[in-house]
Scaffold this motif. Structure first.
Motif, PDB file in Angstrom:
ATOM      1  N   HIS A  14      44.551  45.888  32.967  1.00 22.90           N
ATOM      2  CA  HIS A  14      44.219  45.530  31.919  1.00 22.90           C
ATOM      3  C   HIS A  14      43.330  44.046  32.079  1.00 22.90           C
ATOM      4  N   VAL A  15      42.352  43.896  31.341  1.00 21.01           N
ATOM      5  CA  VAL A  15      41.720  42.492  31.812  1.00 21.01           C
ATOM      6  C   VAL A  15      42.382  41.176  31.973  1.00 21.01           C
ATOM      7  N   ASP A  16      41.919  40.403  32.921  1.00 26.44           N
ATOM      8  CA  ASP A  16      42.675  39.315  33.376  1.00 26.44           C
ATOM      9  C   ASP A  16      43.824  39.533  34.060  1.00 26.44           C
ATOM     10  N   HIS A  17      44.419  40.713  34.497  1.00 26.72           N
ATOM     11  CA  HIS A  17      45.399  41.069  35.365  1.00 26.72           C
ATOM     12  C   HIS A  17      45.304  40.592  36.727  1.00 26.72           C
ATOM     13  N   GLY A  18      44.208  40.573  37.172  1.00 28.34           N
ATOM     14  CA  GLY A  18      43.794  40.218  38.764  1.00 28.34           C
ATOM     15  C   GLY A  18      43.256  41.110  39.482  1.00 28.34           C
ATOM     16  N   LYS A  19      42.488  42.316  38.765  1.00 29.50           N
ATOM     17  CA  LYS A  19      41.849  43.215  39.462  1.00 29.50           C
ATOM     18  C   LYS A  19      40.847  42.692  40.493  1.00 29.50           C
ATOM     19  N   SER A  20      40.085  42.129  40.087  1.00 27.62           N
ATOM     20  CA  SER A  20      38.902  41.252  41.183  1.00 27.62           C
ATOM     21  C   SER A  20      39.592  40.485  42.139  1.00 27.62           C
ATOM     22  N   THR A  21      40.482  39.883  41.775  1.00 28.34           N
ATOM     23  CA  THR A  21      41.260  38.798  42.886  1.00 28.34           C
ATOM     24  C   THR A  21      41.690  39.498  43.883  1.00 28.34           C
ATOM     25  N   LEU A  22      42.452  40.835  43.508  1.00 23.41           N
ATOM     26  CA  LEU A  22      43.250  41.505  44.490  1.00 23.41           C
ATOM     27  C   LEU A  22      42.246  42.389  45.231  1.00 23.41           C
ATOM     28  N   ASN A  40      34.332  34.180  46.235  1.00 25.74           N
ATOM     29  CA  ASN A  40      35.197  34.756  45.481  1.00 25.74           C
ATOM     30  C   ASN A  40      34.740  35.877  44.490  1.00 25.74           C
ATOM     31  N   GLN A  41      35.544  36.740  44.020  1.00 27.08           N
ATOM     32  CA  GLN A  41      35.019  37.913  43.278  1.00 27.08           C
ATOM     33  C   GLN A  41      33.698  38.527  43.992  1.00 27.08           C
ATOM     34  N   VAL A  42      33.744  39.067  45.293  1.00 23.51           N
ATOM     35  CA  VAL A  42      32.576  39.534  45.919  1.00 23.51           C
ATOM     36  C   VAL A  42      32.067  40.724  45.129  1.00 23.51           C
ATOM     37  N   LEU A  43      32.817  41.459  44.759  1.00 22.88           N
ATOM     38  CA  LEU A  43      32.421  42.852  44.019  1.00 22.88           C
ATOM     39  C   LEU A  43      31.471  42.518  42.877  1.00 22.88           C
ATOM     40  N   ASP A  44      32.210  41.651  42.237  1.00 19.75           N
ATOM     41  CA  ASP A  44      31.307  41.490  41.020  1.00 19.75           C
ATOM     42  C   ASP A  44      30.030  40.641  41.275  1.00 19.75           C
ATOM     43  N   LYS A  45      29.976  40.028  42.231  1.00 14.44           N
ATOM     44  CA  LYS A  45      28.787  39.111  42.679  1.00 14.44           C
ATOM     45  C   LYS A  45      27.887  40.068  43.612  1.00 14.44           C
ATOM     46  N   LEU A 131      52.847  44.468  40.735  1.00 11.48           N
ATOM     47  CA  LEU A 131      53.008  43.441  39.808  1.00 11.48           C
ATOM     48  C   LEU A 131      52.160  42.266  40.342  1.00 11.48           C
ATOM     49  N   ASN A 132      51.247  41.550  39.698  1.00 15.66           N
ATOM     50  CA  ASN A 132      50.595  40.635  40.260  1.00 15.66           C
ATOM     51  C   ASN A 132      50.914  39.169  39.594  1.00 15.66           C
ATOM     52  N   LYS A 133      50.633  37.988  40.273  1.00 20.47           N
ATOM     53  CA  LYS A 133      50.590  36.699  39.792  1.00 20.47           C
ATOM     54  C   LYS A 133      52.097  36.315  39.935  1.00 20.47           C
ATOM     55  N   ILE A 134      53.146  36.834  41.036  1.00 16.93           N
ATOM     56  CA  ILE A 134      54.632  36.579  40.938  1.00 16.93           C
ATOM     57  C   ILE A 134      54.868  35.150  41.169  1.00 16.93           C
ATOM     58  N   ASP A 135      53.754  34.196  41.548  1.00 18.18           N
ATOM     59  CA  ASP A 135      53.722  32.950  41.861  1.00 18.18           C
ATOM     60  C   ASP A 135      53.856  32.031  40.425  1.00 18.18           C
ATOM     61  N   LEU A 136      53.510  32.723  39.270  1.00 17.57           N
ATOM     62  CA  LEU A 136      53.461  32.011  38.216  1.00 17.57           C
ATOM     63  C   LEU A 136      55.041  31.538  37.801  1.00 17.57           C
ATOM     64  N   LYS A 137      54.973  30.328  37.230  1.00 18.54           N
ATOM     65  CA  LYS A 137      56.452  29.846  36.950  1.00 18.54           C
ATOM     66  C   LYS A 137      56.980  30.699  35.753  1.00 18.54           C
ATOM     67  N   SER A 163      51.106  38.205  44.993  1.00 16.52           N
ATOM     68  CA  SER A 163      50.335  37.126  44.419  1.00 16.52           C
ATOM     69  C   SER A 163      49.018  37.521  44.714  1.00 16.52           C
ATOM     70  N   ALA A 164      48.124  37.980  44.039  1.00 13.44           N
ATOM     71  CA  ALA A 164      46.788  38.129  44.813  1.00 13.44           C
ATOM     72  C   ALA A 164      45.948  36.882  45.225  1.00 13.44           C
ATOM     73  N   LYS A 165      46.239  35.716  44.264  1.00 11.27           N
ATOM     74  CA  LYS A 165      45.846  34.531  44.432  1.00 11.27           C
ATOM     75  C   LYS A 165      46.206  33.875  45.770  1.00 11.27           C
ATOM     76  N   LEU A 166      47.439  33.870  46.048  1.00 14.76           N
ATOM     77  CA  LEU A 166      48.003  33.161  47.269  1.00 14.76           C
ATOM     78  C   LEU A 166      47.895  34.385  48.220  1.00 14.76           C
TER      79      LEU A 166
HETATM   80  P1  GTP Z   1      38.341  41.282  34.469  1.00 12.11           P
HETATM   81  O1  GTP Z   1      37.222  41.165  35.798  1.00 12.11           O
HETATM   82  O2  GTP Z   1      37.999  40.465  33.548  1.00 12.11           O
HETATM   83  O3  GTP Z   1      38.813  42.754  34.164  1.00 12.11           O
HETATM   84  O4  GTP Z   1      39.419  40.355  35.181  1.00 12.11           O
HETATM   85  P2  GTP Z   1      40.460  40.994  36.574  1.00 12.11           P
HETATM   86  O5  GTP Z   1      41.576  41.896  36.123  1.00 12.11           O
HETATM   87  O6  GTP Z   1      39.472  41.362  37.486  1.00 12.11           O
HETATM   88  O7  GTP Z   1      41.029  39.410  36.937  1.00 12.11           O
HETATM   89  P3  GTP Z   1      40.669  38.407  37.712  1.00 12.11           P
HETATM   90  O8  GTP Z   1      40.753  38.900  39.098  1.00 12.11           O
HETATM   91  O9  GTP Z   1      39.010  37.996  37.253  1.00 12.11           O
HETATM   92  O10 GTP Z   1      41.670  37.557  37.765  1.00 12.11           O
HETATM   93  C1  GTP Z   1      41.914  36.794  36.355  1.00 12.11           C
HETATM   94  C2  GTP Z   1      42.593  35.459  36.585  1.00 12.11           C
HETATM   95  O11 GTP Z   1      43.743  35.494  36.852  1.00 12.11           O
HETATM   96  C3  GTP Z   1      41.660  34.501  37.458  1.00 12.11           C
HETATM   97  O12 GTP Z   1      41.708  33.045  36.724  1.00 12.11           O
HETATM   98  C4  GTP Z   1      42.478  34.650  38.774  1.00 12.11           C
HETATM   99  O13 GTP Z   1      42.271  33.413  39.248  1.00 12.11           O
HETATM  100  C5  GTP Z   1      43.871  34.508  38.176  1.00 12.11           C
HETATM  101  N1  GTP Z   1      44.831  35.305  39.106  1.00 12.11           N
HETATM  102  C6  GTP Z   1      44.636  36.380  39.761  1.00 12.11           C
HETATM  103  N2  GTP Z   1      45.722  36.790  40.805  1.00 12.11           N
HETATM  104  C7  GTP Z   1      46.591  35.782  40.590  1.00 12.11           C
HETATM  105  C8  GTP Z   1      47.806  35.596  40.862  1.00 12.11           C
HETATM  106  O14 GTP Z   1      48.308  36.288  42.031  1.00 12.11           O
HETATM  107  N3  GTP Z   1      48.352  34.202  40.591  1.00 12.11           N
HETATM  108  C9  GTP Z   1      47.943  33.535  39.776  1.00 12.11           C
HETATM  109  N4  GTP Z   1      48.494  32.363  39.417  1.00 12.11           N
HETATM  110  N5  GTP Z   1      46.708  33.745  39.037  1.00 12.11           N
HETATM  111  C10 GTP Z   1      46.119  34.610  39.448  1.00 12.11           C
END
Ligand code: GTP
Length: 602
Positions: A14-22, A40-45, A131-137, A163-166
């Motif tokens: 789903h949008v913003d669930h962290g696809k690009s970050t992963l 960051n977000q190499v594929l998009d850029k 499951l992504n973003k397990i670092d979130l509170k 956690s794709a972010k970490l």
């Molecule tokens: P679209 O390209 O819009 O479909 O979004 P996306 O699914 O590619 O999500 P994206 O990777 O852009 O991440 C959306 C937001 O979530 C960004 O602000 C990321 O920094 C944040 N994010 C991604 N992964 C994590 C994670 O593991 N933990 C936290 N806390 N934030 C994350």
């Protein structure tokens, strides 16, 4: 690399669930890009991505990874992440054997998660739930795991937590890919056969096509032929995307690569086509339907002097976005223009924004419409009796006397929402003529609703309304569901007795009265006062449904201005001149440029 060590997969989310970050983390982890390089977000850029217009297209990247002493080739095929583009997701999945289904551990399963899951499931792909973003509170992975189990029968022990972010858990994702997804079923000894699944335009090399090689191999210099057009081309360049382009002389079955073969327009690179050696014809691969435009709008220059500029801007933009359909159109009030078809309303909005931002074109857009189906009455004089026609322009709607039956395109909409917003959401769907199919509790306080909805009811501000009434918590996605018989009528708008075709609209008979009323009030608000009085009427089948009057300027207002201070008067005149630029004369009345599209919004 042997076929057993190839994995082709996509990430869906789903949008913003962290696809690009992963995706970035996978690139880093496999060494395709360096860590913390700020990319960051190499594929998009990627350059190509930037050049090819809105980032709705799939981008592929080939990664190498050493696992238990063997080198694996991991082909990641990117998918776009918005409701408008589900047909593009489906296309990208044609070259995959598996997907990573990313779900935000805080947000949980959302409407696109459901839609994407079923796309992948329907294609029999292996699904790796993450499951992504397990670092979130507020992350609650146990709860989201239960959602996956109750909705999709996914076993809890299959679900990875990262956690794709970490960068936590990335290795587990790669290993799951290798262990769970099967290698492609390809044959390197058979004659060359490849699926063309994406293409874009390069200034210097013409159309470049992304292909998935099913059988055999291809070398620079080979003569290839398209199953779709039968045209032949000589292969000028072959490359891999890693993610930078790496030029190569040969590609073999199981690989995904970019070919350049002097196609002059991207239309020649037909998405879903099968490519083979001219000398060796093959059975076409099972392709897929290219995305069909669903939403149409007229695009006209502000005045005809801008016609050439607008045309070249449209040409340039459509070069990289083959999903947009273009037809010549003309209208009595707006002159020569085009009727463009888009995948959805967002696609339309992004396109018109780009016309403005990148090409300085300020077009007039007419209200969006869908494609209706009409069966015509059998009349003796009419040779084309009993015929079925498709109309996506209200101006071309036939006269009522000729119409036998009307049909409108339908969708199945999926909404996921916290249950406290259920009431208002159900009212919204009813107001949009939705019929509920089912409602499922996905956990203690979340519900999934499915509705049959007419497409025309959701293309204008449905998503916005849904977000507003649910404080942003409800998510929505939809899929095409064919035509349904429906009592449709044409609603005309008259300005001082003259019908303005560009403002006419096809509506369900039950809504003609209320929409007519709304449009007339909105026009009264939008059209500035002018030298003459203006009567605004909504008319349907010869009956006036609503009327408002816009009064003329009062003489003394202008008179008073003359007595005023000179600088103020100059300022007012300048403002008026600037304002005038954005006006368009229709039926002797000047209308603001936005009238045609805004008149239908709330
Ligand atoms: P679209 O390209 O819009 O479909 O979004 P996306 O699914 O590619 O999500 P994206 O990777 O852009 O991440 C959306 C937001 O979530 C960004 O602000 C990321 O920094 C944040 N994010 C991604 N992964 C994590 C994670 O593991 N933990 C936290 N806390 N934030 C994350």
């Amino acid at each position: 690399i042997p076929i057993e060590r190839i994995r082709n997969f996509s990430i869906i989310a789903h949008v913003d669930h962290g696809k690009s970050t992963l995706a970035d983390r996978l690139l880093e982890f496999t060494g395709a890009i360096t860590k913390n390089s700020g990319q960051n977000q190499v594929l998009d850029k990627l350059q190509v991505e930037r050049e090819r217009g809105i980032t709705v297209k799939a981008q592929s990247v080939s990664l190498l990874y050493n696992y238990k002493g063997n080198e694996y080739l991991l082909n990641l095929i990117d998918t776009p992440g918005h409701v408008d583009f589900s047909s593009e997701v489906s296309r990208s999945l044609s070259a995959c054997q598996g997907v990573i289904l990313v779900v935000d551990a805080n947000d949980g399963v959302q409407a696109q998660t459901v839609a994407n899951f079923y796309l992948a499931f329907g294609k029999d792909l292996t699904i790796v739930p993450v499951l992504n973003k397990i670092d979130l509170k507020n992350a609650d992975p146990d709860r989201v795991t239960k959602q996956l189990q109750s909705l999709f029968d996914i076993e809890p022990q299959e679900v990875l937590r990262i956690s794709a972010k970490l960068g936590t858990g990335i290795q587990s994702v790669i290993e799951a890919l290798i262990e769970r997804i099967s290698p492609p079923k390809v044959d390197r000894t058979a004659p060359f056969r490849a699926l063309l699944f994406d293409s874009w335009f390069d200034k210097y090399r013409g159309a470049l096509s992304l292909i998935y090689i099913q059988d055999g191999e291809i070398n620079v210099g080979d003569e290839v032929q398209s199953c779709h057009s039968q045209k032949t081309y000589s292969i000028k360049s072959l490359s891999l995307l890693r993610p930078q382009e790496v030029v190569t002389k040969k590609l073999v079955a199981g690989q995904i690569g970019l070919i350049g073969c002097n196609m002059r327009t991207s239309k020649e690179a037909f998405i879903g086509d099968t490519i083979h050696l001219s000398s060796c014809p093959v059975e076409p691969l099972q392709g897929f339907e290219p995305p069909q435009p669903m939403v149409f709008a007229g695009v006209y220059p502000m005045d005809q002097s801008q016609h050439v500029n607008l045309r070249s801007a449209i040409d340039k933009l459509t070069l990289n976005d083959s999903a947009v359909s273009v037809d010549i159109d003309s209208s009595p009030a707006l002159g020569q223009g085009w009727r463009l078809g888009f995948l959805g309303l967002l696609h339309l909005e992004v396109f018109s924004q780009r016309l403005q931002q990148e090409y300085g074109a300020e077009p007039i857009l007419t209200a969006p419409s869908v494609t209706y189906k009409i069966t015509l009455k059998e009349t003796k004089q009419n040779i084309k009796t009993g015929r079925e026609i498709f109309v996506n322009n209200p101006a071309l709607w036939p006269d009522t006397v000729h119409i036998e039956e009307t049909f409108e395109p339908m969708v199945i909409g999926t909404i996921i929402t916290p249950d406290k917003y259920l009431g208002p959401i159900m009212s919204l769907c009813m107001e949009r003529r939705g019929v509920q199919r089912n409602a499922t509790n996905i956990d203690n306080d979340r519900v999934m609703l499915q509705y049959d909805l007419p497409l025309c009811e959701i293309i204008i501000d449905f998503h916005d309304s849904l977000k507003t009434i649910s404080s942003g918590y409800a998510s929505f996605d939809y899929e095409d569901n064919g035509y349904q018989s429906s009592n449709l009528v044409k609603l005309r708008i008259l300005l001082n007795g003259t019908a303005v075709e560009e403002l006419s609209n096809i509506v369900h008979i039950s809504k003609a009265q209320s929409i007519g009323r709304k449009m007339v009030l909105k026009l009264k608000e939008m059209i500035p006062r002018q030298m003459i009085q203006i009567a605004v009427q909504a008319v349907c089948n010869g009956k006036i449904l609503a009327r408002e009057t816009i009064k003329a300027y009062r003489k003394d207002v202008t008179a008073k201005l003359y007595g005023g201070d000179v600088t103020r008067r100059m300022k007012l005149l300048a403002q008026q001149a600037a304002g005038k630029k954005k006006m368009r004369m229709v039926a002797n009345i000047s209308l603001p440029r936005e009238t045609f599209i805004d008149v239908l919004k709330k």
